[in-house]
Design a protein around this motif. Structure first.
Motif, PDB file in Angstrom:
ATOM      1  N   ILE A 232     -83.556  25.326  28.794  1.00  0.00           N
ATOM      2  CA  ILE A 232     -84.762  24.986  28.043  1.00  0.00           C
ATOM      3  C   ILE A 232     -85.945  25.297  28.957  1.00  0.00           C
ATOM      4  CG2 ILE A 232     -86.038  23.200  26.811  1.00  0.00           C
ATOM      5  CD1 ILE A 232     -83.434  21.618  26.625  1.00  0.00           C
ATOM      6  N   PRO A 233     -86.710  26.334  28.683  1.00  0.00           N
ATOM      7  CA  PRO A 233     -87.822  26.691  29.583  1.00  0.00           C
ATOM      8  C   PRO A 233     -88.748  25.518  29.867  1.00  0.00           C
ATOM      9  CG  PRO A 233     -87.488  28.407  27.955  1.00  0.00           C
ATOM     10  CD  PRO A 233     -86.603  27.253  27.543  1.00  0.00           C
ATOM     11  N   GLY A 234     -89.018  25.269  31.143  1.00  0.00           N
ATOM     12  CA  GLY A 234     -89.928  24.207  31.554  1.00  0.00           C
ATOM     13  C   GLY A 234     -89.320  22.823  31.583  1.00  0.00           C
ATOM     14  N   SER A 235     -88.005  22.724  31.347  1.00  0.00           N
ATOM     15  CA  SER A 235     -87.351  21.411  31.323  1.00  0.00           C
ATOM     16  C   SER A 235     -86.214  21.354  32.345  1.00  0.00           C
ATOM     17  CB  SER A 235     -86.795  21.129  29.923  1.00  0.00           C
ATOM     18  OG  SER A 235     -86.036  19.938  29.905  1.00  0.00           O
ATOM     19  N   SER A 236     -85.960  20.148  32.870  1.00  0.00           N
ATOM     20  CA  SER A 236     -84.843  19.946  33.787  1.00  0.00           C
ATOM     21  C   SER A 236     -83.539  19.714  33.029  1.00  0.00           C
ATOM     22  CB  SER A 236     -85.116  18.750  34.703  1.00  0.00           C
ATOM     23  OG  SER A 236     -85.218  17.551  33.939  1.00  0.00           O
ATOM     24  N   LYS A 237     -83.657  19.579  31.690  1.00  0.00           N
ATOM     25  CA  LYS A 237     -82.466  19.369  30.876  1.00  0.00           C
ATOM     26  C   LYS A 237     -81.928  20.696  30.344  1.00  0.00           C
ATOM     27  CE  LYS A 237     -83.186  14.595  29.411  1.00  0.00           C
ATOM     28  NZ  LYS A 237     -83.251  13.657  28.263  1.00  0.00           N
ATOM     29  N   ARG A 238     -80.646  20.679  30.004  1.00  0.00           N
ATOM     30  CA  ARG A 238     -79.993  21.852  29.442  1.00  0.00           C
ATOM     31  C   ARG A 238     -79.311  21.481  28.121  1.00  0.00           C
ATOM     32  NH1 ARG A 238     -82.961  23.425  32.573  1.00  0.00           N
ATOM     33  NH2 ARG A 238     -82.624  24.770  34.403  1.00  0.00           N
ATOM     34  N   LEU A 239     -79.262  22.424  27.204  1.00  0.00           N
ATOM     35  CA  LEU A 239     -78.550  22.234  25.951  1.00  0.00           C
ATOM     36  C   LEU A 239     -77.089  22.624  26.138  1.00  0.00           C
ATOM     37  CD1 LEU A 239     -81.088  23.828  23.424  1.00  0.00           C
ATOM     38  CD2 LEU A 239     -80.831  21.412  24.019  1.00  0.00           C
ATOM     39  N   LEU A 240     -76.211  21.836  25.559  1.00  0.00           N
ATOM     40  CA  LEU A 240     -74.776  22.114  25.604  1.00  0.00           C
ATOM     41  C   LEU A 240     -74.303  22.413  24.182  1.00  0.00           C
ATOM     42  CD1 LEU A 240     -73.690  19.113  27.877  1.00  0.00           C
ATOM     43  CD2 LEU A 240     -74.278  21.436  28.603  1.00  0.00           C
ATOM     44  N   TYR A 241     -73.735  23.598  23.980  1.00  0.00           N
ATOM     45  CA  TYR A 241     -73.246  23.996  22.661  1.00  0.00           C
ATOM     46  C   TYR A 241     -71.721  24.089  22.678  1.00  0.00           C
ATOM     47  CZ  TYR A 241     -77.670  25.458  20.456  1.00  0.00           C
ATOM     48  OH  TYR A 241     -78.912  25.485  19.875  1.00  0.00           O
ATOM     49  N   THR A 242     -71.095  23.461  21.701  1.00  0.00           N
ATOM     50  CA  THR A 242     -69.646  23.588  21.582  1.00  0.00           C
ATOM     51  C   THR A 242     -69.268  23.605  20.104  1.00  0.00           C
ATOM     52  OG1 THR A 242     -67.498  22.713  22.302  1.00  0.00           O
ATOM     53  CG2 THR A 242     -69.160  21.100  21.646  1.00  0.00           C
ATOM     54  N   THR A 243     -68.096  24.118  19.807  1.00  0.00           N
ATOM     55  CA  THR A 243     -67.624  24.135  18.427  1.00  0.00           C
ATOM     56  C   THR A 243     -66.114  23.962  18.396  1.00  0.00           C
ATOM     57  OG1 THR A 243     -67.745  25.362  16.330  1.00  0.00           O
ATOM     58  CG2 THR A 243     -67.334  26.653  18.313  1.00  0.00           C
ATOM     59  N   ASP A 244     -65.626  23.272  17.375  1.00  0.00           N
ATOM     60  CA  ASP A 244     -64.187  23.054  17.191  1.00  0.00           C
ATOM     61  C   ASP A 244     -63.844  23.211  15.725  1.00  0.00           C
ATOM     62  OD1 ASP A 244     -62.683  22.078  19.705  1.00  0.00           O
ATOM     63  OD2 ASP A 244     -64.566  20.967  19.784  1.00  0.00           O
ATOM     64  N   MET A 245     -62.724  23.881  15.460  1.00  0.00           N
ATOM     65  CA  MET A 245     -62.250  24.049  14.096  1.00  0.00           C
ATOM     66  C   MET A 245     -60.906  23.352  13.927  1.00  0.00           C
ATOM     67  SD  MET A 245     -61.596  27.573  11.952  1.00  0.00           S
ATOM     68  CE  MET A 245     -63.289  28.092  12.169  1.00  0.00           C
ATOM     69  N   LEU A 246     -60.804  22.522  12.906  1.00  0.00           N
ATOM     70  CA  LEU A 246     -59.561  21.818  12.592  1.00  0.00           C
ATOM     71  C   LEU A 246     -59.005  22.337  11.275  1.00  0.00           C
ATOM     72  CD1 LEU A 246     -60.891  19.910  14.738  1.00  0.00           C
ATOM     73  CD2 LEU A 246     -59.875  18.008  13.485  1.00  0.00           C
ATOM     74  N   VAL A 247     -57.705  22.600  11.243  1.00  0.00           N
ATOM     75  CA  VAL A 247     -57.067  23.200  10.080  1.00  0.00           C
ATOM     76  C   VAL A 247     -55.909  22.316   9.616  1.00  0.00           C
ATOM     77  CG1 VAL A 247     -55.866  25.239   9.198  1.00  0.00           C
ATOM     78  CG2 VAL A 247     -57.685  25.503  10.899  1.00  0.00           C
ATOM     79  N   GLU A 248     -55.855  22.084   8.314  1.00  0.00           N
ATOM     80  CA  GLU A 248     -54.759  21.312   7.725  1.00  0.00           C
ATOM     81  C   GLU A 248     -53.404  21.921   8.080  1.00  0.00           C
ATOM     82  OE1 GLU A 248     -53.082  20.380   3.241  1.00  0.00           O
ATOM     83  OE2 GLU A 248     -55.247  20.670   3.495  1.00  0.00           O
ATOM     84  N   ASP A 249     -52.459  21.061   8.417  1.00  0.00           N
ATOM     85  CA  ASP A 249     -51.092  21.411   8.827  1.00  0.00           C
ATOM     86  C   ASP A 249     -51.003  21.979  10.239  1.00  0.00           C
ATOM     87  OD1 ASP A 249     -49.986  20.520   6.419  1.00  0.00           O
ATOM     88  OD2 ASP A 249     -50.248  22.474   5.465  1.00  0.00           O
ATOM     89  N   VAL A 250     -52.136  22.025  10.935  1.00  0.00           N
ATOM     90  CA  VAL A 250     -52.135  22.371  12.359  1.00  0.00           C
ATOM     91  C   VAL A 250     -52.624  21.171  13.167  1.00  0.00           C
ATOM     92  CG1 VAL A 250     -53.052  23.887  14.163  1.00  0.00           C
ATOM     93  CG2 VAL A 250     -52.524  24.824  11.897  1.00  0.00           C
ATOM     94  N   HIS A 251     -53.800  20.671  12.805  1.00  0.00           N
ATOM     95  CA  HIS A 251     -54.403  19.545  13.535  1.00  0.00           C
ATOM     96  C   HIS A 251     -54.247  18.210  12.807  1.00  0.00           C
ATOM     97  CE1 HIS A 251     -56.621  23.206  14.810  1.00  0.00           C
ATOM     98  NE2 HIS A 251     -56.454  22.667  16.001  1.00  0.00           N
ATOM     99  N   PHE A 252     -53.898  18.262  11.565  1.00  0.00           N
ATOM    100  CA  PHE A 252     -53.677  17.069  10.745  1.00  0.00           C
ATOM    101  C   PHE A 252     -52.908  17.503   9.505  1.00  0.00           C
ATOM    102  CE2 PHE A 252     -57.717  18.959   9.562  1.00  0.00           C
ATOM    103  CZ  PHE A 252     -57.598  19.084   8.191  1.00  0.00           C
ATOM    104  N   THR A 253     -52.451  16.534   8.722  1.00  0.00           N
ATOM    105  CA  THR A 253     -51.799  16.842   7.444  1.00  0.00           C
ATOM    106  C   THR A 253     -52.523  16.106   6.326  1.00  0.00           C
ATOM    107  OG1 THR A 253     -50.233  14.986   7.376  1.00  0.00           O
ATOM    108  CG2 THR A 253     -49.593  16.916   8.683  1.00  0.00           C
ATOM    109  N   LYS A 254     -52.233  16.485   5.100  1.00  0.00           N
ATOM    110  CA  LYS A 254     -52.889  15.844   3.956  1.00  0.00           C
ATOM    111  C   LYS A 254     -52.455  14.400   3.790  1.00  0.00           C
ATOM    112  CE  LYS A 254     -49.460  17.674   0.692  1.00  0.00           C
ATOM    113  NZ  LYS A 254     -49.244  18.534  -0.492  1.00  0.00           N
ATOM    114  N   ASP A 255     -51.386  14.007   4.494  1.00  0.00           N
ATOM    115  CA  ASP A 255     -50.923  12.620   4.431  1.00  0.00           C
ATOM    116  C   ASP A 255     -51.704  11.701   5.362  1.00  0.00           C
ATOM    117  OD1 ASP A 255     -48.912  13.244   2.565  1.00  0.00           O
ATOM    118  OD2 ASP A 255     -47.570  13.912   4.166  1.00  0.00           O
ATOM    119  N   HIS A 256     -52.460  12.270   6.274  1.00  0.00           N
ATOM    120  CA  HIS A 256     -53.252  11.450   7.184  1.00  0.00           C
ATOM    121  C   HIS A 256     -54.475  10.878   6.460  1.00  0.00           C
ATOM    122  CE1 HIS A 256     -51.367  13.794  10.723  1.00  0.00           C
ATOM    123  NE2 HIS A 256     -50.897  12.561  10.737  1.00  0.00           N
ATOM    124  N   SER A 257     -54.975   9.791   6.993  1.00  0.00           N
ATOM    125  CA  SER A 257     -56.167   9.159   6.432  1.00  0.00           C
ATOM    126  C   SER A 257     -57.364  10.104   6.522  1.00  0.00           C
ATOM    127  CB  SER A 257     -56.464   7.868   7.206  1.00  0.00           C
ATOM    128  OG  SER A 257     -57.822   7.520   7.126  1.00  0.00           O
TER     129      SER A 257
END
Length: 303
Positions: free
Chosen positions: A40-65
């Motif tokens: 961030i120009p002029g700032s001591s802080k930084r932005l952190l970007y992340t992304t995650d993709m969850l897919v049915e039957d890989v990370h959870f199932t339709k039976d889960h809450s």
């Protein structure tokens, strides 16, 4: 030359993609860590970007809450930001979902997202929806951190001590993978008190994620079998390979490691599990009798 993704695996694919990515001077860290770091120009802080993709039957199932599924969707990305030493701030959520899904399911899905978001002061500020036969949830999370407090995978040095923040193994069997609390507070404590040399969250398994630190830092590692903190009924192999634990794995120089041992009971649990060694010594597991065994890097791999 490999012709299929399955021939090089998930991490081979990521390495291949990284080679062609272009950045600007404002990108302090691009692909290859738990989150990208943007200046961030002029700032001591930084932005952190992340992304995650969850897919049915890989990370959870339709039976889960649905509420638990929503919780996990946001918490996974929060864990990535925590692994960089940052605080999660704003999330964009995109979903692929069937038109046959009933609205009470959707309401509970977002209730789970909102509940964990509010807990850590994070706002869901938008997203997208598309039609899909299976449920797909993609979360892009924006966090922030002071530049001086960001922790990368690449800072581990020989003789550093290796720690984890909790119990490992059997996450899927126990349901932990749907109800874990991201270690945001532990991260802030670790960074503020001890300034770790490297850190990563354990999503693919202790062995696999420690190998990422080894690769990025150019080091080897030895892990003490009898010191790995395990969930009830979890074997050493499960603790090393199961994944979805979402604990933090971090390294500290020996002098700071002593301070952790003296203070950890007063605040959080940090288990010492090994130390960083020379790269040429590789990845070694010491059994309870002190006998070494070279570890094969295993863990969750999408391909």
């Amino acid at each position: 030359m490999p012709k299929k993704i399955s021939e090089i695996g998930e991490w081979g694919l990521i390495d291949r993609i990284r080679k062609d990515l272009k950045t600007t001077r404002f990108v302090q860290k691009g692909a290859g860590d738990d989150a990208a770091v943007i200046t961030i120009p002029g700032s001591s802080k930084r932005l952190l970007y992340t992304t995650d993709m969850l897919v049915e039957d890989v990370h959870f199932t339709k039976d889960h809450s649905p509420k638990a599924i929503g919780h996990k969707a946001i918490a996974c990305s929060m864990s990535d930001v925590a692994a960089m030493g940052g605080l999660p701030k704003y999330a964009v959520v995109s979903i692929g979902i069937s038109g046959d899904v009933e609205m009470p399911f959707v309401n509970q899905l977002y209730a789970g997202m909102n509940e964990i978001a509010v807990k850590f002061g994070t706002c869901i500020v938008g997203g997208d929806t598309v039609k899909s036969r299976k449920l797909i949830i993609n979360v892009t999370l924006l966090g922030e951190a002071k530049e001086s407090e960001i922790v990368y995978r690449s800072g581990a040095r020989k003789d550093d001590v290796i720690f984890v923040t909790g119990l490992l193994g059997r996450s899927y069997q126990s349901g932990h993978h749907l109800k874990f609390i991201p270690r945001v507070m532990e991260s802030q404590y670790i960074v503020g008190k001890f300034k770790p040399t490297s850190m990563i969250d354990i999503s693919d398994g202790l062995g696999s994620d420690l190998s990422h630190i080894m690769k990025e830092s150019g080091v080897g590692a030895v892990v003490y079998e009898d010191k790995i903190p395990r969930n009830r009924k979890a074997t050493v192999h499960q603790a090393l390979t199961d994944g979805e634990d979402y604990e933090l794995l971090f390294t500290l120089p020996a002098d700071r490691a002593k301070r952790v041992k003296n203070q950890m009971r007063a605040k959080f649990f940090f288990g010492e599990i090994g130390k960083i060694i020379d790269k040429k010594e590789g990845f070694v597991l010491l059994d309870k009798n002190g006998q070494p065994r070279t570890l094969k890097v295993e863990g969750f791999n999408h391909f």
